[in-house]
Write an enzyme that holds these catalytic residues in place. Structure first.
Site, PDB file in Angstrom:
ATOM      1  N   THR A  93       6.437  10.909 -20.384  1.00 47.20           N
ATOM      2  CA  THR A  93       7.471  11.628 -19.649  1.00 47.20           C
ATOM      3  C   THR A  93       7.393  11.290 -18.157  1.00 47.20           C
ATOM      4  O   THR A  93       6.311  11.335 -17.567  1.00 47.20           O
ATOM      5  CB  THR A  93       7.298  13.145 -19.865  1.00 47.20           C
TER       6      THR A  93
ATOM      7  N   THR B 148      -3.518   1.120  -9.586  1.00 49.20           N
ATOM      8  CA  THR B 148      -4.406   0.585 -10.624  1.00 49.20           C
ATOM      9  C   THR B 148      -3.648   0.382 -11.923  1.00 49.20           C
ATOM     10  O   THR B 148      -3.770  -0.655 -12.578  1.00 49.20           O
ATOM     11  CB  THR B 148      -5.607   1.538 -10.830  1.00 49.20           C
TER      12      THR B 148
ATOM     13  N   ASN C 275      -7.204  -5.529   0.819  1.00 48.00           N
ATOM     14  CA  ASN C 275      -7.458  -4.125   1.130  1.00 48.00           C
ATOM     15  C   ASN C 275      -8.704  -3.942   1.995  1.00 48.00           C
ATOM     16  O   ASN C 275      -8.878  -2.912   2.624  1.00 48.00           O
ATOM     17  CB  ASN C 275      -7.624  -3.332  -0.168  1.00 48.00           C
TER      18      ASN C 275
ATOM     19  N   CYS D 231     -13.102   2.572  -3.107  1.00 47.64           N
ATOM     20  CA  CYS D 231     -13.465   2.551  -4.521  1.00 47.64           C
ATOM     21  C   CYS D 231     -14.881   2.050  -4.736  1.00 47.64           C
ATOM     22  O   CYS D 231     -15.523   2.369  -5.716  1.00 47.64           O
ATOM     23  CB  CYS D 231     -12.507   1.667  -5.292  1.00 47.64           C
TER      24      CYS D 231
ATOM     25  N   SER E  11       1.704   1.379  -4.768  1.00 47.83           N
ATOM     26  CA  SER E  11       1.139   2.706  -4.962  1.00 47.83           C
ATOM     27  C   SER E  11       1.677   3.636  -3.884  1.00 47.83           C
ATOM     28  O   SER E  11       1.642   3.316  -2.695  1.00 47.83           O
ATOM     29  CB  SER E  11      -0.388   2.610  -4.871  1.00 47.83           C
TER      30      SER E  11
ATOM     31  N   HIS F 147       0.702   6.585  -2.628  1.00 52.17           N
ATOM     32  CA  HIS F 147      -0.129   7.299  -1.652  1.00 52.17           C
ATOM     33  C   HIS F 147      -0.612   6.394  -0.522  1.00 52.17           C
ATOM     34  O   HIS F 147      -1.185   6.865   0.447  1.00 52.17           O
ATOM     35  CB  HIS F 147      -1.296   8.011  -2.342  1.00 52.17           C
TER      36      HIS F 147
ATOM     37  N   GLN G  30      -1.279  -2.815  -0.555  1.00 52.24           N
ATOM     38  CA  GLN G  30      -1.472  -2.677   0.892  1.00 52.24           C
ATOM     39  C   GLN G  30      -0.333  -3.295   1.709  1.00 52.24           C
ATOM     40  O   GLN G  30      -0.439  -3.392   2.929  1.00 52.24           O
ATOM     41  CB  GLN G  30      -2.798  -3.328   1.308  1.00 52.24           C
TER      42      GLN G  30
END
Lengths: 392, 401
Positions: free
Chosen positions: A236, A70, A149, A325, A198, A200, A178
């Site tokens: 950071t 995102t 997705n 989502c 992404s 994950h 994806q």
């Protein structure tokens, strides 16, 4: 039990968990600190960047680490559009984008950008002829996702990039959440200027993502601060998760061809099984042409998709309605409506997504459970005049 | 549609005399090592060229490797057809259909190296051109300034077809001109100077001076990263890390006037000369560019070069800064060079370093430092040498990735 919601999120590889743990314990330094402990942490970030760059065949400096897909999408869409404001104020997207793209686009619209949403055809592929019509000298950004997705259609990114060649001011952003780690490609070779990913989704940790930003493309940072990530994304660096992401992508791509082949076999069993249950309709062609190997989508006209999900859960199978989502609402899927599906189909979408290590036997057992669930639910199918009459 | 082979061509100058086979062997070995991770490739040397047979591999990594090999004039990804007119015609039409950007005009250039082929070049041009025209809508012939040239080579056993002729890096194969020491600071100029020296066929070993704690560990890392970029063109590079702290602080204690930089520069050159003797190198390469900083005025260069006997090669001596920057960007050292970590050259710099050092004064200052030669020997003896490769060395952290 069989987890079939890999497009929502994946369990991290055990080796990734171990690497993240080790980095948390041993390399807690701030990469910006000038002493040795900081330098060791910085080395890990550099090595992660080089690892991912090597896999994608891009330059290390072209990667910006973020916190998730995102954020990558927000940074790409808003960052690129705002930085290009003096060159034009038009942008193009599709009706099937992830909310992090479509909502970013909506924000830009409220800032005065002119938006064109180019339709998709009934297969879910963006209409190239309409895209070509929509392009003009004012166009600064075109955002088209790589793999949808929800239903898994692969978009013709190379063709989109070719159309954009005639409009040097127009940047191409691709939401690759994806596709990265799932399909073999290099953003540079496909003609992509900005690519979101992404961790994950490819068995890395949650809380890490990256944005490929082609050399020379300027972004207005969304997070201002200490100037990390070349000034494009302050904050950071999340060293352990960045290392975990690099390792996961390396592991996911090490035997990618083999993984794709295995997923295609799994897909073929599902597709055949779904085709043999008359109440169900597979989305896309049975042979999987043009579809991502790791996602199967189907509709169950007349049946609320949530009910099917819960019924399958009782049998030990975990699948998804639409994308995670937006689950929970009984709104028709915008993506399926855009593909011309009627309302009974558009509210009954189901998504099955899986890794390469599930076997064809797993797929057959799932089909049996699916057949049982359909039989259980058959008396409750809501009859509608439109049901089943949707275009193919 | 994937190419079948990449044709790599040597420069014509390198073809002369006995050096030819030495040059070709060097290039071949370098290519093989760069492409060791693509096992299906076969390398077939022929007079003046090397065929990289792809056997299903894609041409991109081969092109990327060829861009890192000195001594090549040009290269072309090519398609193979059997020595029959129909096969060549079909292959040519398929190539045009698959071109990423369809040209509007083209011409055919046939080279009949195989005199046994029954149709002469002129006739082949017509037969191929006509066929491609018939099968490619919207295409026209333009023999004067075509957008695309279809090259067809009729060789002994097969026909080669290609449209791209990519300029190679040029120069001489790495190492055929002997060995030199490269004084590698963390700046923009010295890596470019090193690259130019390497392109001229010199094997280089890099020498870097560090002054921990006055310079950081990151400055050393940065130099190793610069050496790593250069190592892409050579396969590997020796990097000598000279401990300079003691000499630098002692000299500074004894003298801190406006000739300090000159004195230190001369000490660095002397240390480099010691290392050159040890490594059997016959020159010192520097990134000096006339007039760029105080020590690079003509009197400054004169004062420093007189410190040593070895020839000092200055590839950038007459090059403008912006041209150096452009080269640094092309080579890939620029983004590393502009990282902020200081090297020892910027330490203890007097407020206004002399732009006109007087040789006699410099020698008098050095004369008052009788311990200097000993410190020079110590620095050379205490130098750590590492071998830098294009890929970061797998270290104890490799398991994390």
């Amino acid at each position: 039990m069989l987890y079939l919601d890999y497009a929502a999120t994946t369990p991290p590889y055990p080796e990734v968990v171990e690497a993240v743990r080790e980095v948390m314990v041993r390399f807690y330094g701030n990469p910006s600190s000038i002493h040795r402990i900081g330098m060791e942490a910085e080395r890990l970030v550099i090595q992660s960047r080089e690892t991912i760059a090597g896999i994608l065949r891009v330059k290390p400096a072209e990667l910006i680490f973020t916190s998730c897909g995102t954020e990558s999408n927000n940074l790409a869409v808003k960052g690129a559009a705002l930085a290009a404001r003096n060159r034009g104020n038009h942008m193009i997207t599709t009706p099937i984008e992830h909310a992090s793209v479509s909502e970013s686009v909506r924000q830009l619209e409220s800032l005065g950008f002119r938006i064109t949403v180019v339709p998709v055809d009934e297969s879910g592929a963006v209409r190239l002829d309409k895209l070509e019509e929509a392009l003009d000298a004012e166009t600064v950004l075109v955002s088209v996702m790589h793999v949808n997705n929800e239903m898994g259609r692969i978009q013709p990114i190379a063709d989109v990039a070719r159309l954009l060649k005639a409009y040097p001011a127009a940047l191409l952003h691709v939401d690759g959440v994806q596709s990265v780690g799932k399909l073999p490609f290099s953003p540079a070779e496909l003609g992509i200027d900005l690519l979101s990913a992404s961790a994950h989704k490819f068995r890395g940790p949650k809380g890490a993502g990256f944005l490929y930003c082609r050399e020379g493309v300027r972004l207005e940072p969304l997070l201002a601060g200490g100037g990390q990530e070349g000034g494009s994304r302050s904050g950071t660096e999340n060293v352990p998760l960045i290392v975990g992401m690099a390792k996961a992508l390396r592991m996911a791509t090490d035997r990618l061809d083999d993984a794709i082949e295995r997923k295609r076999l799994f897909r073929a069993v599902l597709a055949e099984g779904i085709a043999s249950i008359p109440e169900l309709r597979l989305t896309g062609p049975t042979d999987g042409e043009g579809m991502a190997p790791h996602i199967v989508h189907l509709t169950f006209p007349g049946m609320k998709s949530e009910v099917v999900v819960h019924a399958l859960e009782r049998h030990g199978y975990f699948i998804s309605t639409k994308s995670a989502c937006s689950s929970g609402e009984e709104k028709p899927s915008g993506t399926l409506l855009a593909m011309g599906f009627d309302k009974p189909r558009a509210v009954s979408g189901l998504r099955i997504s899986y890794p390469e290590d599930y076997t064809e036997d797993d797929a057959r057992r799932f089909v049996t459970a699916l057949r049982d669930v359909v039989a259980e639910l058959r008396p409750m199918i809501r009859k509608s005049k439109q049901a089943g009459g949707s275009p193919r | 549609m994937k190419p079948d082979v990449v044709i790599a061509r040597f420069g014509e100058l390198t073809l002369k005399g006995r050096n030819r086979s030495r040059f070709e062997k060097r290039v071949l070995a370098q290519l093989q090592s760069l492409l060791a991770n693509v096992p299906q490739l076969r390398f077939v040397p022929e007079f003046g060229r090397i065929y990289v047979e792809l056997h299903g591999a894609s041409a991109e990594p081969v092109a990327a490797a060829l861009d890192k090999v000195f001594g090549l004039y040009s290269y072309s990804p090519a398609f193979v057809a059997s020595l029959e007119l129909e096969a060549i015609q079909e292959k040519a039409a398929a190539m045009f259909a698959a071109l990423p950007q369809r040209p509007r005009t083209f011409k055919v250039a046939v080279r009949r190296a195989n005199r046994a082929f029954p149709i002469d070049s002129q006739r082949m041009n017509e037969l191929l051109g006509g066929y491609v025209l018939d099968h490619t809508p919207g295409l026209a012939v333009d023999v004067k300034s075509p957008e695309t040239v279809l090259h067809v080579e009729l060789r002994e056993t097969r026909a080669l077809l290609y449209t791209d002729v990519v300029e190679g890096t040029g120069g001489y194969p790495y190492g055929v001109s002997g060995k030199a020491m490269l004084m590698l600071s963390g700046g923009i100029d010295s890596p470019v100077a090193g690259w130019l020296a390497m392109r001229r066929g010199l094997e280089v070993e890099a020498v870097h001076f560090h002054s921990f704690p006055f310079t950081s560990e990151r400055a050393k890392e940065k130099v190793a990263d610069l050496a790593r970029v250069l190592a892409q063109y050579s396969g590997g590079l020796k990097l000598h890390m000279v401990p300079f702290t003691e000499l630098q602080t002692k000299v500074h204690e004894a003298y801190s006037g406006n000739l300090l930089v000159t004195v230190l520069r001369r000490a660095m050159l002397r240390i480099t000369e010691r290392l050159a003797e040890r490594e059997k190198a016959l020159a010192v390469v520097t990134g000096e560019s006339l007039g760029q900083v105080a020590s690079q005025t003509l009197p400054g260069l004169n004062a420093s070069r007189r410190a040593v006997q070895l020839p000092i090669l200055q590839p950038l001596i007459m090059t403008d800064k912006r041209d150096i920057i452009r080269m640094a960007q092309q080579i890939g050292t620029y983004p590393i060079s502009i990282l902020p970590y200081e090297d020892c050259c910027t330490l203890f710099v007097p407020p206004s370093p002399s732009t006109n050092p007087n040789m006699r004064v410099v020698e008098a200052i050095e004369h008052r430092m009788p311990w200097l030669p000993e410190l020079i020997e110590q620095a050379a003896a205490g130098t750590e040498t590492m071998t830098v490769t294009a890929q970061r060395q797998t270290d104890e952290l490799a398991h994390l990735f």
